[in-house]
Design a protein around this motif. Sequence first.
Motif: not given
Length: 203
Positions: A183-187, A189-190, A196-197
């Motif tokens: 879950e922490a990795l998902g946060t 990466v998001k 990046r954007d």
Amino acid sequence: PDSHGLSTMAAPQLPILLLEGKEEKKVKMILRDAFRYQVDGFSEKKASMWVSALGLEAEDGAQQIKALVKDLQRVIFGTLYEDLDRNGTVKLLPKETSKELKILLANSIADFLPKWREQCIQNQVSPPKLVDFDWRVDVASSSNVLSRMMVPKVFVEMTIQKEATEHRKMAGTKNVQFELSKEALGTLVKSLGKIRDQLANIK
């Protein structure tokens, strides 16, 4: 950097000859690493990676890599600080070096020089910078009264160049290790995607 003399080795006696016959990608990668780790040298993990990559014997491979890196640094910084061209770089190499390796090293260093010069100029009082990054996935067993499940974890290791405190003096590096849940990795990466954007929108 300190002096980069040749060290006594079993074979070959000239460290740079360890790169004879190696593919261009590996030669460029170890040149980059030699520049990156000019202050503290290779960690045991980094040296072990290069022992394997160059097909060296584990027994004395780490010492051979250490000698190779010092020899490469001698050539890199000799070229950089003396503002040498490709022919000048070739003259810094042992005469026993093959023509093919001389050309590969001289061309590769010439390709890296603009970026290395810029880094040296910008190497002033500044916050820490990311130098290298590694990760692995482990799966641990977790249990409670109701169930037993496999829990994936991501272990991250970052090599950070320490905060520079003196103008034009390269700071050393330190390793930072931490663990992330799925879950922490998902946060993370998001969040990195948003960064990046935003950077992509800056013209």
